[in-house]
Design an enzyme around this catalytic site. Structure first.
Site, PDB file in Angstrom:
ATOM      1  N   PHE A   1       0.814  -1.229   0.000  1.00  0.00           N
ATOM      2  CA  PHE A   1       0.000   0.000   0.000  1.00  0.00           C
ATOM      3  C   PHE A   1       0.853   1.289   0.000  1.00  0.00           C
TER       4      PHE A   1
ATOM      5  N   LEU B   1       6.130 -10.057  -2.791  1.00  0.00           N
ATOM      6  CA  LEU B   1       4.781 -10.252  -3.343  1.00  0.00           C
ATOM      7  C   LEU B   1       4.013 -11.276  -2.506  1.00  0.00           C
TER       8      LEU B   1
ATOM      9  N   ALA C   1       7.192  -5.228   5.339  1.00  0.00           N
ATOM     10  CA  ALA C   1       6.840  -5.768   6.651  1.00  0.00           C
ATOM     11  C   ALA C   1       5.530  -6.537   6.533  1.00  0.00           C
TER      12      ALA C   1
ATOM     13  N   THR D   1       5.941   2.588  12.791  1.00  0.00           N
ATOM     14  CA  THR D   1       4.566   2.903  13.155  1.00  0.00           C
ATOM     15  C   THR D   1       4.487   3.524  14.548  1.00  0.00           C
TER      16      THR D   1
ATOM     17  N   GLU E   1       2.446   2.545  16.627  1.00  0.00           N
ATOM     18  CA  GLU E   1       2.002   1.481  17.539  1.00  0.00           C
ATOM     19  C   GLU E   1       3.121   1.002  18.456  1.00  0.00           C
TER      20      GLU E   1
ATOM     21  N   TYR F   1       2.329  -7.675  16.357  1.00  0.00           N
ATOM     22  CA  TYR F   1       2.788  -6.808  15.259  1.00  0.00           C
ATOM     23  C   TYR F   1       3.658  -5.675  15.776  1.00  0.00           C
TER      24      TYR F   1
ATOM     25  N   LYS G   1       7.742  -4.495  15.235  1.00  0.00           N
ATOM     26  CA  LYS G   1       8.160  -3.194  14.678  1.00  0.00           C
ATOM     27  C   LYS G   1       9.065  -2.480  15.681  1.00  0.00           C
TER      28      LYS G   1
ATOM     29  N   ASN H   1      -2.584   5.187   8.105  1.00  0.00           N
ATOM     30  CA  ASN H   1      -2.711   5.711   6.741  1.00  0.00           C
ATOM     31  C   ASN H   1      -4.017   5.270   6.095  1.00  0.00           C
TER      32      ASN H   1
ATOM     33  N   ARG I   1     -11.849  -2.060   4.062  1.00  0.00           N
ATOM     34  CA  ARG I   1     -12.785  -3.170   4.332  1.00  0.00           C
ATOM     35  C   ARG I   1     -14.214  -2.629   4.416  1.00  0.00           C
TER      36      ARG I   1
ATOM     37  N   LYS J   1     -18.224  -4.032   9.628  1.00  0.00           N
ATOM     38  CA  LYS J   1     -18.053  -4.635  10.963  1.00  0.00           C
ATOM     39  C   LYS J   1     -17.268  -3.688  11.854  1.00  0.00           C
TER      40      LYS J   1
ATOM     41  N   TYR K   1     -15.396  -3.379  15.538  1.00  0.00           N
ATOM     42  CA  TYR K   1     -14.874  -4.156  16.663  1.00  0.00           C
ATOM     43  C   TYR K   1     -15.304  -3.500  17.972  1.00  0.00           C
TER      44      TYR K   1
ATOM     45  N   ASP L   1     -14.497  -8.013  19.739  1.00  0.00           N
ATOM     46  CA  ASP L   1     -13.409  -7.048  19.799  1.00  0.00           C
ATOM     47  C   ASP L   1     -12.067  -7.738  19.548  1.00  0.00           C
TER      48      ASP L   1
HETATM   49  P1  NAD Z   1       1.305  -3.638   3.250  1.00  0.00           P
HETATM   50  O1  NAD Z   1       1.008  -4.846   4.058  1.00  0.00           O
HETATM   51  O2  NAD Z   1       0.249  -3.046   2.387  1.00  0.00           O
HETATM   52  O3  NAD Z   1       2.568  -3.915   2.321  1.00  0.00           O
HETATM   53  C1  NAD Z   1       3.712  -4.582   2.778  1.00  0.00           C
HETATM   54  C2  NAD Z   1       4.552  -4.978   1.573  1.00  0.00           C
HETATM   55  O4  NAD Z   1       5.747  -5.642   2.047  1.00  0.00           O
HETATM   56  C3  NAD Z   1       3.848  -5.964   0.632  1.00  0.00           C
HETATM   57  O5  NAD Z   1       4.057  -5.566  -0.715  1.00  0.00           O
HETATM   58  C4  NAD Z   1       4.545  -7.297   0.914  1.00  0.00           C
HETATM   59  O6  NAD Z   1       4.567  -8.148  -0.213  1.00  0.00           O
HETATM   60  C5  NAD Z   1       5.932  -6.827   1.305  1.00  0.00           C
HETATM   61  N1  NAD Z   1       6.637  -7.793   2.166  1.00  0.00           N
HETATM   62  C6  NAD Z   1       6.172  -8.361   3.317  1.00  0.00           C
HETATM   63  N2  NAD Z   1       7.104  -9.206   3.806  1.00  0.00           N
HETATM   64  C7  NAD Z   1       8.171  -9.145   2.962  1.00  0.00           C
HETATM   65  C8  NAD Z   1       9.435  -9.783   2.942  1.00  0.00           C
HETATM   66  N3  NAD Z   1       9.796 -10.679   3.877  1.00  0.00           N
HETATM   67  N4  NAD Z   1      10.304  -9.481   1.942  1.00  0.00           N
HETATM   68  C9  NAD Z   1       9.944  -8.582   0.977  1.00  0.00           C
HETATM   69  N5  NAD Z   1       8.752  -7.971   0.936  1.00  0.00           N
HETATM   70  C10 NAD Z   1       7.877  -8.249   1.924  1.00  0.00           C
HETATM   71  O7  NAD Z   1       1.861  -2.551   4.297  1.00  0.00           O
HETATM   72  P2  NAD Z   1       1.745  -0.960   4.331  1.00  0.00           P
HETATM   73  O8  NAD Z   1       0.510  -0.602   5.016  1.00  0.00           O
HETATM   74  O9  NAD Z   1       2.060  -0.421   2.986  1.00  0.00           O
HETATM   75  O10 NAD Z   1       2.941  -0.629   5.336  1.00  0.00           O
HETATM   76  C11 NAD Z   1       4.263  -0.355   4.854  1.00  0.00           C
HETATM   77  C12 NAD Z   1       5.153  -0.017   6.030  1.00  0.00           C
HETATM   78  O11 NAD Z   1       4.641   1.119   6.712  1.00  0.00           O
HETATM   79  C13 NAD Z   1       5.266  -1.125   7.082  1.00  0.00           C
HETATM   80  O12 NAD Z   1       6.595  -1.173   7.548  1.00  0.00           O
HETATM   81  C14 NAD Z   1       4.315  -0.679   8.187  1.00  0.00           C
HETATM   82  O13 NAD Z   1       4.734  -1.177   9.449  1.00  0.00           O
HETATM   83  C15 NAD Z   1       4.475   0.828   8.104  1.00  0.00           C
HETATM   84  N6  NAD Z   1       3.311   1.611   8.573  1.00  0.00           N
HETATM   85  C16 NAD Z   1       2.066   1.384   8.070  1.00  0.00           C
HETATM   86  C17 NAD Z   1       0.995   2.165   8.497  1.00  0.00           C
HETATM   87  C18 NAD Z   1      -0.407   1.981   7.950  1.00  0.00           C
HETATM   88  O14 NAD Z   1      -1.337   2.620   8.434  1.00  0.00           O
HETATM   89  N7  NAD Z   1      -0.613   1.141   6.947  1.00  0.00           N
HETATM   90  C19 NAD Z   1       1.202   3.168   9.438  1.00  0.00           C
HETATM   91  C20 NAD Z   1       2.503   3.375   9.938  1.00  0.00           C
HETATM   92  C21 NAD Z   1       3.552   2.580   9.489  1.00  0.00           C
HETATM   93  O1  TDX Z   2     -13.375  -4.458  10.234  1.00  0.00           O
HETATM   94  C1  TDX Z   2     -12.766  -3.811  11.091  1.00  0.00           C
HETATM   95  N1  TDX Z   2     -13.461  -3.171  12.074  1.00  0.00           N
HETATM   96  C2  TDX Z   2     -12.868  -2.413  13.034  1.00  0.00           C
HETATM   97  O2  TDX Z   2     -13.555  -1.860  13.912  1.00  0.00           O
HETATM   98  C3  TDX Z   2     -11.333  -3.666  11.066  1.00  0.00           C
HETATM   99  C4  TDX Z   2     -10.509  -4.353  10.009  1.00  0.00           C
HETATM  100  C5  TDX Z   2     -10.746  -2.884  12.042  1.00  0.00           C
HETATM  101  N2  TDX Z   2     -11.475  -2.275  13.004  1.00  0.00           N
HETATM  102  C6  TDX Z   2     -10.812  -1.375  13.974  1.00  0.00           C
HETATM  103  C7  TDX Z   2      -9.559  -1.881  14.647  1.00  0.00           C
HETATM  104  C8  TDX Z   2      -8.744  -0.622  14.834  1.00  0.00           C
HETATM  105  O3  TDX Z   2      -9.126   0.038  16.038  1.00  0.00           O
HETATM  106  O4  TDX Z   2     -10.410  -0.226  13.212  1.00  0.00           O
HETATM  107  C9  TDX Z   2      -9.155   0.282  13.661  1.00  0.00           C
HETATM  108  C10 TDX Z   2      -8.159   0.259  12.515  1.00  0.00           C
HETATM  109  O5  TDX Z   2      -7.852  -1.100  12.244  1.00  0.00           O
HETATM  110  P1  TDX Z   2      -6.737  -1.531  11.159  1.00  0.00           P
HETATM  111  O6  TDX Z   2      -7.108  -0.954   9.847  1.00  0.00           O
HETATM  112  O7  TDX Z   2      -6.544  -2.998  11.272  1.00  0.00           O
HETATM  113  O8  TDX Z   2      -5.470  -0.692  11.660  1.00  0.00           O
HETATM  114  P2  TDX Z   2      -4.603  -0.689  13.010  1.00  0.00           P
HETATM  115  O9  TDX Z   2      -4.757  -1.955  13.761  1.00  0.00           O
HETATM  116  O10 TDX Z   2      -4.903   0.587  13.734  1.00  0.00           O
HETATM  117  O11 TDX Z   2      -3.102  -0.636  12.376  1.00  0.00           O
HETATM  118  C11 TDX Z   2      -2.811   0.130  11.191  1.00  0.00           C
HETATM  119  O12 TDX Z   2      -2.175   1.360  11.514  1.00  0.00           O
HETATM  120  C12 TDX Z   2      -0.863   1.298  12.005  1.00  0.00           C
HETATM  121  C13 TDX Z   2      -1.938  -0.655  10.229  1.00  0.00           C
HETATM  122  O13 TDX Z   2      -2.573  -1.881   9.908  1.00  0.00           O
HETATM  123  C14 TDX Z   2      -0.572  -0.882  10.812  1.00  0.00           C
HETATM  124  O14 TDX Z   2       0.260  -1.568   9.874  1.00  0.00           O
HETATM  125  C15 TDX Z   2       0.039   0.437  11.140  1.00  0.00           C
HETATM  126  O15 TDX Z   2       1.286   0.259  11.771  1.00  0.00           O
END
Ligand code: NAD
Ligand code: TDX
Length: 328
Positions: free
Chosen positions: A11, A32, A76, A117, A119, A144, A148, A174, A187, A199, A201, A266
């Site tokens: 993402f 991938l 990750a 993150t 978290e 998780y 990190k 994000n 979702r 849904k 939680y 939850d």
């Molecule tokens: P994502 O799950 O959408 O993408 C992760 C990517 O990493 C995927 O393309 C996957 O194929 C690749 N990957 C996983 N394991 C691997 C491995 N062993 N070798 C090579 N590639 C691998 O995640 P995202 O939401 O884009 O998050 C990216 C980064 O940002 C992560 O480090 C996450 O901890 C951090 N982050 C995410 C959020 C958020 O809200 N999504 C917030 C803060 C920090």
């Molecule tokens: O269907 C749902 N219903 C719901 O209430 C889902 C999937 C989640 N939730 C809640 C759980 C969390 O309080 O929504 C909130 C957000 O959930 P997620 O999208 O799973 O995110 P979160 O657990 O907060 O973590 C995300 O932000 C920080 C990313 O997945 C992490 O990779 C990042 O580090």
């Protein structure tokens, strides 16, 4: 610059790559996994080199790092619910993967930016205005976030012990295009688009601090350009919302009854509230978020998912079947 972007088919990484190819030579290293897709990189496929491989593969990582001027490490395992069900891949990709990257940048003297993150700081009470800062002690709650946190600690140790030129950013939640449909906002949107009820939680009182993915990536670029080696930067857009408000807003924006959702089991150990104080980023690096209207950002994200069912459609049934098994 010659950039090596790990996790560039996920993402945040894919959005980062889209915004970087005009001015830089980009190599993506991505395993991938279920979370990564070539399709997320289709708009820039002709402009990048995509290497399918694992960040724990020391030989491959060392070779690619040697060819780069800087590494941006996104790769990750990222989903909290998956980590609760099976933590092992999180240890491997997040901890061993970061260790492997660190050893390679140490050997070749290459600049590293490690993406992490908020978290890692654990959670905050619901009824305070306290926010995370660089000084907040690490206190991760989930499998998780503990992996990190471990990765961040490795980066700090490699900076101090070996003089590795690395920065760390800890960002809040994000949202935006190409986010996997396992995550809350996509979702919820795709549940509505496929005729399922969203849904929530628990009670939905849990608070997340939302940031548009483009604002996160703009901050990463500011840090890459002018960040101080060894420093940690917190990234957030001062947009706290409880989950109940988010689900009701999405339903309303999609023309549905705001109460048309189900309460489900939850999450175990569910973090209550995250909130980032981004002041140092404003003051020191001149960064500020551009997507400051959250409802507008959600509206654009809903439109994107409506227009891009070919990207997320094939993933949806599998994800929902896994959730159903867990009662979520
Ligand atoms: P994502 O799950 O959408 O993408 C992760 C990517 O990493 C995927 O393309 C996957 O194929 C690749 N990957 C996983 N394991 C691997 C491995 N062993 N070798 C090579 N590639 C691998 O995640 P995202 O939401 O884009 O998050 C990216 C980064 O940002 C992560 O480090 C996450 O901890 C951090 N982050 C995410 C959020 C958020 O809200 N999504 C917030 C803060 C920090
Ligand atoms: O269907 C749902 N219903 C719901 O209430 C889902 C999937 C989640 N939730 C809640 C759980 C969390 O309080 O929504 C909130 C957000 O959930 P997620 O999208 O799973 O995110 P979160 O657990 O907060 O973590 C995300 O932000 C920080 C990313 O997945 C992490 O990779 C990042 O580090």
């Amino acid at each position: 610059m010659r950039l090596l972007v790990t996790g560039g088919a996920g993402f945040i990484g894919a959005n980062f790559v889209h915004g970087s190819v005009r001015d830089h030579e980009v190599t993506v290293l991505d395993a991938l996994t279920y979370a990564g897709s070539r399709e997320a990189l289709a708009p820039v496929a002709g402009d990048i080199r995509l290497v399918e491989g694992d960040v724990t593969d020391a030989e491959l990582v060392t070779k690619l790092v040697a060819e780069a001027d800087a590494v941006v490490h996104f790769a990750a395992e990222t989903h909290v619910d998956n980590a609760l069900a099976d933590p092992e891949p999180f240890l491997r990709s997040n901890v061993v993967g970061t260790f492997t990257i660190l050893e390679a940048v140490r050997r070749h003297g290459v600049r590293l930016h490690h993406v992490s993150t908020d978290e890692v700081y654990g959670d905050l009470e619901l009824d305070t205005r306290r926010r995370f800062t660089e000084e907040t002690p690490y206190n991760p709650s989930s499998p998780y976030s503990s992996t990190k946190a471990a990765a961040d600690m490795l980066v700090r140790a490699w900076v101090r012990s070996y003089g590795v030129r690395a920065t760390i950013s800890n960002c809040s939640n994000n949202y935006g295009p190409y986010q996997h449909v396992e995550k809350f906002i996509p979702r919820t949107i795709t549940n509505v688009l496929t005729g399922r009820r969203p849904k929530l939680y628990g009670s939905g009182a849990n608070v997340r601090d939302w940031i548009h993915v483009d604002d996160h990536n703009a901050a990463v670029w500011r840090i890459l350009a002018d960040g101080q080696a060894g420093r940690t930067y917190l990234i957030g857009a001062e947009c706290e919302r409880d989950n109940l408000t988010v689900i009701r807003t999405i339903l309303t924006l999609m023309g549905r009854d705001p109460d048309d959702f189900d309460h489900v089991t939850d999450r175990a150990g569910h973090d209550l509230r995250y909130a980032i104080d981004p002041t140092p980023l404003y003051d020191e690096l001149g960064w500020a978020p551009k997507h400051t209207d959250f409802d507008e950002g959600l509206r654009a994200t809903i439109d994107w998912y409506r227009d891009n069912e070919s990207w997320w459609g094939p993933l949806k049934d599998v994800v929902e079947a896994a959730y159903e098994e867990r009662g979520q």
